[in-house]
Design a protein around this motif. Structure first.
Motif, PDB file in Angstrom:
ATOM      1  N   HIS A 135       0.815  -1.213   0.000  1.00  0.00           N
ATOM      2  CA  HIS A 135       0.000   0.000   0.000  1.00  0.00           C
ATOM      3  C   HIS A 135       0.853   1.268   0.000  1.00  0.00           C
ATOM      4  O   HIS A 135       0.448   2.287  -0.564  1.00  0.00           O
ATOM      5  N   ILE A 136       2.027   1.210   0.604  1.00  0.00           N
ATOM      6  CA  ILE A 136       2.832   2.419   0.789  1.00  0.00           C
ATOM      7  C   ILE A 136       3.875   2.595  -0.299  1.00  0.00           C
ATOM      8  O   ILE A 136       4.033   3.697  -0.846  1.00  0.00           O
ATOM      9  N   ASP A 137       4.597   1.510  -0.650  1.00  0.00           N
ATOM     10  CA  ASP A 137       5.733   1.710  -1.563  1.00  0.00           C
ATOM     11  C   ASP A 137       6.008   0.553  -2.515  1.00  0.00           C
ATOM     12  O   ASP A 137       7.049   0.540  -3.185  1.00  0.00           O
ATOM     13  N   LEU A 138       5.125  -0.440  -2.593  1.00  0.00           N
ATOM     14  CA  LEU A 138       5.307  -1.573  -3.504  1.00  0.00           C
ATOM     15  C   LEU A 138       6.649  -2.284  -3.273  1.00  0.00           C
ATOM     16  O   LEU A 138       7.231  -2.832  -4.199  1.00  0.00           O
ATOM     17  N   PHE A 139       7.143  -2.269  -2.047  1.00  0.00           N
ATOM     18  CA  PHE A 139       8.439  -2.870  -1.695  1.00  0.00           C
ATOM     19  C   PHE A 139       9.591  -2.217  -2.464  1.00  0.00           C
ATOM     20  O   PHE A 139      10.629  -2.845  -2.668  1.00  0.00           O
ATOM     21  N   ALA A 140       9.419  -0.964  -2.873  1.00  0.00           N
ATOM     22  CA  ALA A 140      10.455  -0.270  -3.651  1.00  0.00           C
ATOM     23  C   ALA A 140      10.934   1.003  -2.979  1.00  0.00           C
ATOM     24  O   ALA A 140      11.552   1.837  -3.633  1.00  0.00           O
ATOM     25  N   GLY A 141      10.645   1.178  -1.694  1.00  0.00           N
ATOM     26  CA  GLY A 141      11.139   2.336  -0.980  1.00  0.00           C
ATOM     27  C   GLY A 141      10.542   3.641  -1.473  1.00  0.00           C
ATOM     28  O   GLY A 141       9.383   3.709  -1.893  1.00  0.00           O
ATOM     29  N   VAL A 142      11.380   4.686  -1.443  1.00  0.00           N
ATOM     30  CA  VAL A 142      10.916   6.021  -1.814  1.00  0.00           C
ATOM     31  C   VAL A 142      10.458   6.060  -3.271  1.00  0.00           C
ATOM     32  O   VAL A 142       9.449   6.695  -3.602  1.00  0.00           O
ATOM     33  N   LYS A 143      11.169   5.365  -4.153  1.00  0.00           N
ATOM     34  CA  LYS A 143      10.798   5.368  -5.565  1.00  0.00           C
ATOM     35  C   LYS A 143       9.406   4.756  -5.761  1.00  0.00           C
ATOM     36  O   LYS A 143       8.600   5.270  -6.535  1.00  0.00           O
ATOM     37  N   GLY A 144       9.144   3.667  -5.056  1.00  0.00           N
ATOM     38  CA  GLY A 144       7.823   3.064  -5.161  1.00  0.00           C
ATOM     39  C   GLY A 144       6.734   3.967  -4.615  1.00  0.00           C
ATOM     40  O   GLY A 144       5.637   4.052  -5.181  1.00  0.00           O
ATOM     41  N   SER A 145       7.018   4.661  -3.509  1.00  0.00           N
ATOM     42  CA  SER A 145       6.044   5.575  -2.929  1.00  0.00           C
ATOM     43  C   SER A 145       5.733   6.728  -3.877  1.00  0.00           C
ATOM     44  O   SER A 145       4.573   7.095  -4.077  1.00  0.00           O
ATOM     45  N   LEU A 146       6.782   7.288  -4.496  1.00  0.00           N
ATOM     46  CA  LEU A 146       6.566   8.390  -5.434  1.00  0.00           C
ATOM     47  C   LEU A 146       5.833   7.918  -6.687  1.00  0.00           C
ATOM     48  O   LEU A 146       5.020   8.661  -7.259  1.00  0.00           O
ATOM     49  N   PHE A 147       6.101   6.685  -7.120  1.00  0.00           N
ATOM     50  CA  PHE A 147       5.373   6.148  -8.275  1.00  0.00           C
ATOM     51  C   PHE A 147       3.880   6.035  -7.959  1.00  0.00           C
ATOM     52  O   PHE A 147       3.030   6.386  -8.793  1.00  0.00           O
ATOM     53  N   LEU A 148       3.556   5.540  -6.761  1.00  0.00           N
ATOM     54  CA  LEU A 148       2.147   5.461  -6.376  1.00  0.00           C
ATOM     55  C   LEU A 148       1.534   6.852  -6.278  1.00  0.00           C
ATOM     56  O   LEU A 148       0.347   7.034  -6.584  1.00  0.00           O
ATOM     57  N   GLY A 149       2.326   7.830  -5.860  1.00  0.00           N
ATOM     58  CA  GLY A 149       1.819   9.202  -5.840  1.00  0.00           C
ATOM     59  C   GLY A 149       1.470   9.696  -7.226  1.00  0.00           C
ATOM     60  O   GLY A 149       0.459  10.388  -7.426  1.00  0.00           O
ATOM     61  N   PHE A 150       2.309   9.341  -8.216  1.00  0.00           N
ATOM     62  CA  PHE A 150       2.020   9.744  -9.596  1.00  0.00           C
ATOM     63  C   PHE A 150       0.755   9.074 -10.115  1.00  0.00           C
ATOM     64  O   PHE A 150      -0.096   9.731 -10.736  1.00  0.00           O
ATOM     65  N   THR A 151       0.592   7.775  -9.843  1.00  0.00           N
ATOM     66  CA  THR A 151      -0.641   7.101 -10.272  1.00  0.00           C
ATOM     67  C   THR A 151      -1.853   7.669  -9.547  1.00  0.00           C
ATOM     68  O   THR A 151      -2.955   7.732 -10.102  1.00  0.00           O
ATOM     69  N   GLY A 152      -1.640   8.139  -8.303  1.00  0.00           N
ATOM     70  CA  GLY A 152      -2.723   8.775  -7.576  1.00  0.00           C
ATOM     71  C   GLY A 152      -3.158  10.073  -8.225  1.00  0.00           C
ATOM     72  O   GLY A 152      -4.355  10.392  -8.275  1.00  0.00           O
ATOM     73  N   LEU A 153      -2.198  10.819  -8.744  1.00  0.00           N
ATOM     74  CA  LEU A 153      -2.545  12.049  -9.470  1.00  0.00           C
ATOM     75  C   LEU A 153      -3.347  11.735 -10.725  1.00  0.00           C
ATOM     76  O   LEU A 153      -4.323  12.432 -11.045  1.00  0.00           O
ATOM     77  N   LEU A 154      -2.947  10.690 -11.461  1.00  0.00           N
ATOM     78  CA  LEU A 154      -3.722  10.278 -12.634  1.00  0.00           C
ATOM     79  C   LEU A 154      -5.149   9.901 -12.229  1.00  0.00           C
ATOM     80  O   LEU A 154      -6.116  10.231 -12.930  1.00  0.00           O
ATOM     81  N   PHE A 155      -5.261   9.228 -11.105  1.00  0.00           N
ATOM     82  CA  PHE A 155      -6.578   8.815 -10.616  1.00  0.00           C
ATOM     83  C   PHE A 155      -7.442  10.032 -10.294  1.00  0.00           C
ATOM     84  O   PHE A 155      -8.638  10.069 -10.626  1.00  0.00           O
ATOM     85  N   LEU A 156      -6.859  11.040  -9.668  1.00  0.00           N
ATOM     86  CA  LEU A 156      -7.614  12.258  -9.359  1.00  0.00           C
ATOM     87  C   LEU A 156      -8.088  12.950 -10.637  1.00  0.00           C
ATOM     88  O   LEU A 156      -9.217  13.444 -10.705  1.00  0.00           O
ATOM     89  N   VAL A 157      -7.228  12.966 -11.661  1.00  0.00           N
ATOM     90  CA  VAL A 157      -7.623  13.559 -12.942  1.00  0.00           C
ATOM     91  C   VAL A 157      -8.767  12.766 -13.561  1.00  0.00           C
ATOM     92  O   VAL A 157      -9.712  13.345 -14.124  1.00  0.00           O
ATOM     93  N   SER A 158      -8.701  11.441 -13.446  1.00  0.00           N
ATOM     94  CA  SER A 158      -9.783  10.620 -14.009  1.00  0.00           C
ATOM     95  C   SER A 158     -11.101  10.866 -13.283  1.00  0.00           C
ATOM     96  O   SER A 158     -12.175  10.869 -13.903  1.00  0.00           O
ATOM     97  N   LEU A 159     -11.052  11.091 -11.968  1.00  0.00           N
ATOM     98  CA  LEU A 159     -12.275  11.390 -11.213  1.00  0.00           C
ATOM     99  C   LEU A 159     -12.885  12.721 -11.652  1.00  0.00           C
ATOM    100  O   LEU A 159     -14.096  12.818 -11.880  1.00  0.00           O
TER     101      LEU A 159
END
Length: 371
Positions: A135-159
């Motif tokens: 849920h937090i970082d896809l087992f990829a640390g900071v890079k995984g967390s920032l990637f999920l943040g980017f997909t979250g932005l795409l999700f907000l745009v889709s909403l």
């Protein structure tokens, strides 16, 4: 809205939705049990059980607790001393491989009255640890967390784009209207109608989730700017003073508040020569608004009690709002129900894409169809 603008918004909704939906499904599915993490930890025996004591007011020396933790984990270093507002008689000692290591090595729970070890949380083990990392970082640390943040932005745009293209039809539709018996139309009306009903909640959870992915950069910036400014020109000292004295000094400086956690000298939340005690209020709202008390590690003198900058406060407020864990069990149940509804809306969106038929790539203007 004319047809050209409608098709533009439709394409934005389609592609941002398709790119973000697989990851959002993962986050909503893993987030569901995390809403009840405290209760699940108790059920699994991971949360410390505090035995009753006849003598009230008894308190163990913090330095004694820390000495025991260091003896049990000699290869690790103590990073934080943590309190839980729901378990006021427990001190938690968090250790890491180094002072600045973001990963938790051990999380030990001690009776704050007797100093006895109550629990040793199975860090890196168990289903809850797996779900938390996914849920937090896809087992990829900071890079995984920032990637999920980017997909979250795409999700907000889709909403937002989905709401824009559905709004014209919404004004003409009756509440609960389902157009015809065709399965795709039923799924479409479910996707649109339920999506609009839960739009505000999903926007809040999505936005707070995106903010949460920036926690490490936010605190790194705070340390490099605010903390360095507060300690500029000061003698850092040895950084090996008494944690018990630092805790007492912080409580004396802000007697109306309670300790949330204490960052040890040299960690990412403090300076090289200071303890940083983060104090919280005693009400459900103010318990999420922290204020640091900087204590000189050598002399146990309070050197500063700065206000938290707005960007750190935003992060701290967003975290409990994201999981709905600030309003007790009723709020958690509500969050879980809305989470399940959001999962159903996401699945319906994927179904509509897979069943779109004959390569149709855009809606018929004015038909109300939004796939």
């Amino acid at each position: 809205m004319n047809g050209q603008r409608l098709r533009m918004w439709y394409r934005i909704h389609k592609w941002t939705g398709l790119l973000s939906t697989p990851f959002m499904l993962l986050l909503f599915i893993t987030g569901l049990p995390l809403v009840f993490q405290e209760e699940i930890d108790h059920a699994l025996g991971y949360a410390p059980e505090v035995p009753p004591l006849e003598e009230s007011g008894q308190r163990a020396d913090v330095d004694t607790i820390l000495a025991d933790a260091r003896q049990r984990r000699p290869e690790e270093v103590v990073q934080f001393l943590v309190r839980d507002e729901h378990a006021p008689d427990v001190w938690f000692v968090r250790t890491g491989e180094s002072l600045t290591d973001p990963e938790t090595a051990s999380f030990l729970g001690y009776d704050a009255r007797t100093g006895e070890l109550l629990s040793d949380y199975p860090v890196g083990e168990g289903i809850m640890e797996i779900l938390q990392h996914l849920h937090i970082d896809l087992f990829a640390g900071v890079k995984g967390s920032l990637f999920l943040g980017f997909t979250g932005l795409l999700f907000l745009v889709s909403l937002i784009s989905g709401a824009v293209i559905y709004a014209p039809y919404l004004g003409r539709a009756r509440c609960g209207e389902v157009r015809g018996p065709a399965p795709r139309l039923r799924w479409l009306d479910f996707h649109n109608g339920v999506g609009m009903i839960t739009l505000v909640w999903v926007l809040v959870v999505g936005a707070t989730g995106v903010i949460g992915t920036l926690s490490i950069p936010i605190f790194s910036h705070w340390q490099s700017s605010e903390i360095q400014a507060m300690t500029a020109g000061a003698d850092e000292g040895s950084g090996e003073g008494s944690a018990e004295a630092a805790v007492a000094a912080a409580r004396e400086a802000m007697p109306e508040s309670a300790i949330s956690f204490v960052a040890f000298p040299g960690t990412s939340f403090s300076s090289e020569g200071h303890y940083m005690a983060f104090m919280m209020g005693r009400t459900p709202l103010t318990s999420e608004l922290l204020r640091p008390v900087m204590v000189d590690a050598d002399t146990a003198e309070v050197t500063a009690t700065p206000e938290m900058p707005w960007y750190v406060t935003t992060l701290l407020v967003s975290q409990p709002l994201h999981f709905g864990d600030y309003g007790g069990m009723p709020m958690k149940v509500l969050w879980a129900v809305l989470d399940l509804i959001a999962i159903a809306v996401l699945i319906s969106g994927l179904y509509l894409w897979l069943k779109r038929g004959n390569g149709r790539a855009s809606p018929r203007v004015g038909s109300g169809e939004r796939a």
